[in-house]
Motif scaffolding. Structure first.
Motif, PDB file in Angstrom:
ATOM      1  N   ARG A   6     -13.517 -78.005  20.882  1.00 51.76           N
ATOM      2  CA  ARG A   6     -13.227 -76.759  19.931  1.00 51.76           C
ATOM      3  C   ARG A   6     -12.722 -77.853  18.410  1.00 51.76           C
ATOM      4  NH1 ARG A   6      -8.521 -72.742  20.877  1.00 51.76           N
ATOM      5  NH2 ARG A   6      -9.594 -71.339  18.752  1.00 51.76           N
ATOM      6  N   PHE A   7     -13.167 -77.322  17.047  1.00 53.35           N
ATOM      7  CA  PHE A   7     -13.004 -77.759  16.379  1.00 53.35           C
ATOM      8  C   PHE A   7     -13.546 -79.364  15.461  1.00 53.35           C
ATOM      9  CE2 PHE A   7     -10.371 -73.973  15.125  1.00 53.35           C
ATOM     10  CZ  PHE A   7      -9.770 -73.934  15.874  1.00 53.35           C
ATOM     11  N   ARG A   8     -14.004 -79.727  17.188  1.00 57.26           N
ATOM     12  CA  ARG A   8     -14.416 -81.108  16.527  1.00 57.26           C
ATOM     13  C   ARG A   8     -15.777 -80.898  15.914  1.00 57.26           C
ATOM     14  NH1 ARG A   8     -16.327 -85.797  21.678  1.00 57.26           N
ATOM     15  NH2 ARG A   8     -17.588 -86.983  20.201  1.00 57.26           N
ATOM     16  N   PRO A   9     -15.673 -81.350  14.723  1.00 57.12           N
ATOM     17  CA  PRO A   9     -16.350 -81.935  13.433  1.00 57.12           C
ATOM     18  C   PRO A   9     -17.496 -83.321  14.232  1.00 57.12           C
ATOM     19  CG  PRO A   9     -14.865 -83.874  13.419  1.00 57.12           C
ATOM     20  CD  PRO A   9     -14.516 -82.971  14.578  1.00 57.12           C
ATOM     21  N   GLY A  10     -18.415 -83.182  13.684  1.00 55.62           N
ATOM     22  CA  GLY A  10     -20.109 -83.561  13.836  1.00 55.62           C
ATOM     23  C   GLY A  10     -20.772 -82.894  14.945  1.00 55.62           C
ATOM     24  N   VAL A  11     -21.059 -83.586  15.367  1.00 56.69           N
ATOM     25  CA  VAL A  11     -22.559 -83.662  16.587  1.00 56.69           C
ATOM     26  C   VAL A  11     -22.560 -83.644  17.693  1.00 56.69           C
ATOM     27  CG1 VAL A  11     -25.168 -83.077  17.161  1.00 56.69           C
ATOM     28  CG2 VAL A  11     -24.799 -82.944  14.744  1.00 56.69           C
ATOM     29  N   VAL A  12     -22.017 -83.229  18.761  1.00 62.54           N
ATOM     30  CA  VAL A  12     -22.070 -84.364  19.790  1.00 62.54           C
ATOM     31  C   VAL A  12     -23.303 -84.036  20.364  1.00 62.54           C
ATOM     32  CG1 VAL A  12     -20.695 -84.045  21.826  1.00 62.54           C
ATOM     33  CG2 VAL A  12     -19.579 -82.470  20.066  1.00 62.54           C
ATOM     34  N   SER A  13     -23.616 -86.090  21.454  1.00 61.56           N
ATOM     35  CA  SER A  13     -24.689 -85.901  21.918  1.00 61.56           C
ATOM     36  C   SER A  13     -24.799 -86.770  23.325  1.00 61.56           C
ATOM     37  CB  SER A  13     -25.598 -86.830  20.638  1.00 61.56           C
ATOM     38  OG  SER A  13     -24.823 -87.823  20.656  1.00 61.56           O
ATOM     39  N   THR A  14     -23.634 -86.551  24.074  1.00 66.38           N
ATOM     40  CA  THR A  14     -22.656 -87.180  24.654  1.00 66.38           C
ATOM     41  C   THR A  14     -22.609 -86.453  26.000  1.00 66.38           C
ATOM     42  OG1 THR A  14     -21.006 -88.224  24.073  1.00 66.38           O
ATOM     43  CG2 THR A  14     -23.112 -89.836  24.086  1.00 66.38           C
ATOM     44  N   ALA A  15     -23.369 -86.715  27.197  1.00 63.93           N
ATOM     45  CA  ALA A  15     -22.945 -84.922  28.014  1.00 63.93           C
ATOM     46  C   ALA A  15     -21.945 -85.146  28.351  1.00 63.93           C
ATOM     47  CB  ALA A  15     -24.062 -85.385  29.648  1.00 63.93           C
ATOM     48  N   GLN A  16     -20.594 -85.939  28.307  1.00 66.86           N
ATOM     49  CA  GLN A  16     -19.944 -86.149  29.007  1.00 66.86           C
ATOM     50  C   GLN A  16     -18.148 -85.754  28.249  1.00 66.86           C
ATOM     51  OE1 GLN A  16     -21.703 -89.177  28.885  1.00 66.86           O
ATOM     52  NE2 GLN A  16     -20.421 -90.822  28.382  1.00 66.86           N
ATOM     53  N   ASP A  17     -18.855 -85.964  26.912  1.00 65.63           N
ATOM     54  CA  ASP A  17     -18.700 -85.061  25.993  1.00 65.63           C
ATOM     55  C   ASP A  17     -18.224 -83.055  25.316  1.00 65.63           C
ATOM     56  OD1 ASP A  17     -18.530 -87.953  23.380  1.00 65.63           O
ATOM     57  OD2 ASP A  17     -17.072 -87.153  25.035  1.00 65.63           O
ATOM     58  N   TYR A  18     -19.504 -83.179  26.782  1.00 61.66           N
ATOM     59  CA  TYR A  18     -19.345 -81.209  26.916  1.00 61.66           C
ATOM     60  C   TYR A  18     -18.302 -80.722  27.428  1.00 61.66           C
ATOM     61  CZ  TYR A  18     -22.874 -80.755  22.474  1.00 61.66           C
ATOM     62  OH  TYR A  18     -23.904 -81.104  22.080  1.00 61.66           O
ATOM     63  N   ASP A  19     -17.893 -79.446  26.807  1.00 63.40           N
ATOM     64  CA  ASP A  19     -16.913 -79.014  27.466  1.00 63.40           C
ATOM     65  C   ASP A  19     -16.902 -78.178  28.992  1.00 63.40           C
ATOM     66  OD1 ASP A  19     -14.299 -79.007  25.204  1.00 63.40           O
ATOM     67  OD2 ASP A  19     -14.574 -80.164  26.326  1.00 63.40           O
ATOM     68  N   TYR A  20     -18.677 -76.975  28.225  1.00 63.60           N
ATOM     69  CA  TYR A  20     -18.894 -75.743  28.886  1.00 63.60           C
ATOM     70  C   TYR A  20     -20.074 -76.252  28.934  1.00 63.60           C
ATOM     71  CZ  TYR A  20     -13.913 -74.013  28.855  1.00 63.60           C
ATOM     72  OH  TYR A  20     -12.710 -74.027  28.576  1.00 63.60           O
ATOM     73  N   TRP A  21     -20.789 -75.664  30.374  1.00 67.90           N
ATOM     74  CA  TRP A  21     -22.422 -76.196  30.328  1.00 67.90           C
ATOM     75  C   TRP A  21     -23.161 -74.122  31.200  1.00 67.90           C
ATOM     76  CZ3 TRP A  21     -25.644 -80.877  29.579  1.00 67.90           C
ATOM     77  CH2 TRP A  21     -24.824 -81.473  29.110  1.00 67.90           C
ATOM     78  N   GLY A  22     -23.481 -74.608  31.127  1.00 68.65           N
ATOM     79  CA  GLY A  22     -24.528 -72.913  31.591  1.00 68.65           C
ATOM     80  C   GLY A  22     -25.112 -74.375  32.938  1.00 68.65           C
ATOM     81  N   GLN A  23     -26.404 -72.576  33.786  1.00 73.12           N
ATOM     82  CA  GLN A  23     -26.772 -73.101  34.937  1.00 73.12           C
ATOM     83  C   GLN A  23     -27.892 -73.448  34.238  1.00 73.12           C
ATOM     84  OE1 GLN A  23     -26.866 -70.219  32.866  1.00 73.12           O
ATOM     85  NE2 GLN A  23     -28.703 -69.849  32.915  1.00 73.12           N
ATOM     86  N   GLY A  24     -28.896 -73.438  33.322  1.00 73.28           N
ATOM     87  CA  GLY A  24     -30.118 -73.778  33.199  1.00 73.28           C
ATOM     88  C   GLY A  24     -31.024 -72.656  33.188  1.00 73.28           C
ATOM     89  N   THR A  25     -32.288 -73.249  32.552  1.00 73.60           N
ATOM     90  CA  THR A  25     -33.862 -72.446  32.679  1.00 73.60           C
ATOM     91  C   THR A  25     -34.595 -73.685  32.890  1.00 73.60           C
ATOM     92  OG1 THR A  25     -34.787 -71.016  31.114  1.00 73.60           O
ATOM     93  CG2 THR A  25     -33.474 -72.904  29.976  1.00 73.60           C
ATOM     94  N   GLN A  26     -35.626 -72.853  33.602  1.00 71.26           N
ATOM     95  CA  GLN A  26     -36.840 -74.186  33.692  1.00 71.26           C
ATOM     96  C   GLN A  26     -38.086 -74.016  32.745  1.00 71.26           C
ATOM     97  OE1 GLN A  26     -37.099 -76.584  36.414  1.00 71.26           O
ATOM     98  NE2 GLN A  26     -39.283 -77.106  35.192  1.00 71.26           N
ATOM     99  N   VAL A  27     -37.938 -75.372  32.126  1.00 67.05           N
ATOM    100  CA  VAL A  27     -39.360 -75.291  30.946  1.00 67.05           C
ATOM    101  C   VAL A  27     -40.458 -76.184  32.185  1.00 67.05           C
ATOM    102  CG1 VAL A  27     -40.408 -76.308  28.911  1.00 67.05           C
ATOM    103  CG2 VAL A  27     -37.889 -74.636  28.820  1.00 67.05           C
ATOM    104  N   THR A  28     -41.517 -75.294  32.488  1.00 70.04           N
ATOM    105  CA  THR A  28     -42.746 -76.146  32.517  1.00 70.04           C
ATOM    106  C   THR A  28     -43.907 -76.106  31.877  1.00 70.04           C
ATOM    107  OG1 THR A  28     -41.884 -75.717  34.633  1.00 70.04           O
ATOM    108  CG2 THR A  28     -44.266 -76.269  34.900  1.00 70.04           C
ATOM    109  N   VAL A  29     -43.875 -77.689  31.356  1.00 66.01           N
ATOM    110  CA  VAL A  29     -46.003 -77.273  30.736  1.00 66.01           C
ATOM    111  C   VAL A  29     -46.421 -77.921  31.363  1.00 66.01           C
ATOM    112  CG1 VAL A  29     -45.983 -78.279  27.810  1.00 66.01           C
ATOM    113  CG2 VAL A  29     -43.475 -77.773  28.713  1.00 66.01           C
ATOM    114  N   SER A  30     -47.971 -77.578  31.113  1.00 70.18           N
ATOM    115  CA  SER A  30     -49.113 -77.721  32.075  1.00 70.18           C
ATOM    116  C   SER A  30     -49.772 -78.728  30.784  1.00 70.18           C
ATOM    117  CB  SER A  30     -49.500 -76.407  32.195  1.00 70.18           C
ATOM    118  OG  SER A  30     -50.172 -75.620  31.793  1.00 70.18           O
TER     119      SER A  30
END
Length: 126
Positions: free
Chosen positions: A101-125
Motif C-alpha cells: 500500500r502507498f508504495r510509489p512508482g512501479v514495482v518490478s521484482t516479484a518478492q516486493d509484491y504482497d498478493y498474487w492471483g492464481q494465474g491464467t494460461q496463455v498459449t501462443v501457437s
C-alpha cells in the motif's frame, strides 16, 4: 487482504492478441502498485509489466516492450494487460500481483509484491 482473479487467457496464433484482466477484491486496490508476471515450464517467474498507483507510470522488460500494455481502472478495481503481436515464446501462465500500500512508482521484482492471483494460461501457437 486482497484477492486477485485473472481472466482472459487462452490459445491464440502467433501475431494475435489477448487481453488479460485481473479483478481485485477489497478497498485497497487503488492504493497499490500492480504488476503482471509470467512463468513458463522450467523457467523462473518473469516480470512483464508494472503500473504505479495512479497509473501514470508503467514499466516493461525489453522482451515485451512495444507489444504489451498495462492499464488500470481504479473505479472497477481491475488491472489489464493488453498483449499484441504475440509470439510462441510468450506462452506461459500469467499472474497478476498487488504491491504494498502507498508504495510509489512501479514495482518490478516479484518478492516486493504482497498478493498474487492464481494465474491464467496463455498459449501462443506458431
Amino acid at each position: 487482504q486482497v484477492q486477485l482473479v485473472e481472466s482472459g487467457g487462452g490459445l491464440v496464433q502467433a501475431g494475435g492478441s489477448l487481453r488479460l484482466s485481473c479483478a481485485a477484491s477489497g478497498r485497497t486496490f487503488s492504493n497499490r502498485p500492480m504488476g503482471w508476471f509470467r512463468q513458463a515450464p522450467g523457467k523462473e517467474r518473469e516480470f512483464v509489466a508494472g503500473i504505479s498507483i495512479p497509473g501514470g507510470s508503467t514499466n516493461y522488460p525489453d522482451s515485451v516492450k512495444g507489444r504489451f500494455t498495462i492499464s488500470r481502472d481504479n473505479a472497477k478495481n481491475t488491472v489489464y494487460l493488453q498483449m499484441n503481436s504475440l509470439k510462441p515464446e510468450d506462452t506461459a501462465v500469467y499472474y497478476c500481483a498487488a504491491g504494498p500500500r502507498f508504495r510509489p512508482g512501479v514495482v518490478s521484482t516479484a518478492q516486493d509484491y504482497d498478493y498474487w492471483g492464481q494465474g491464467t494460461q496463455v498459449t501462443v501457437s506458431s
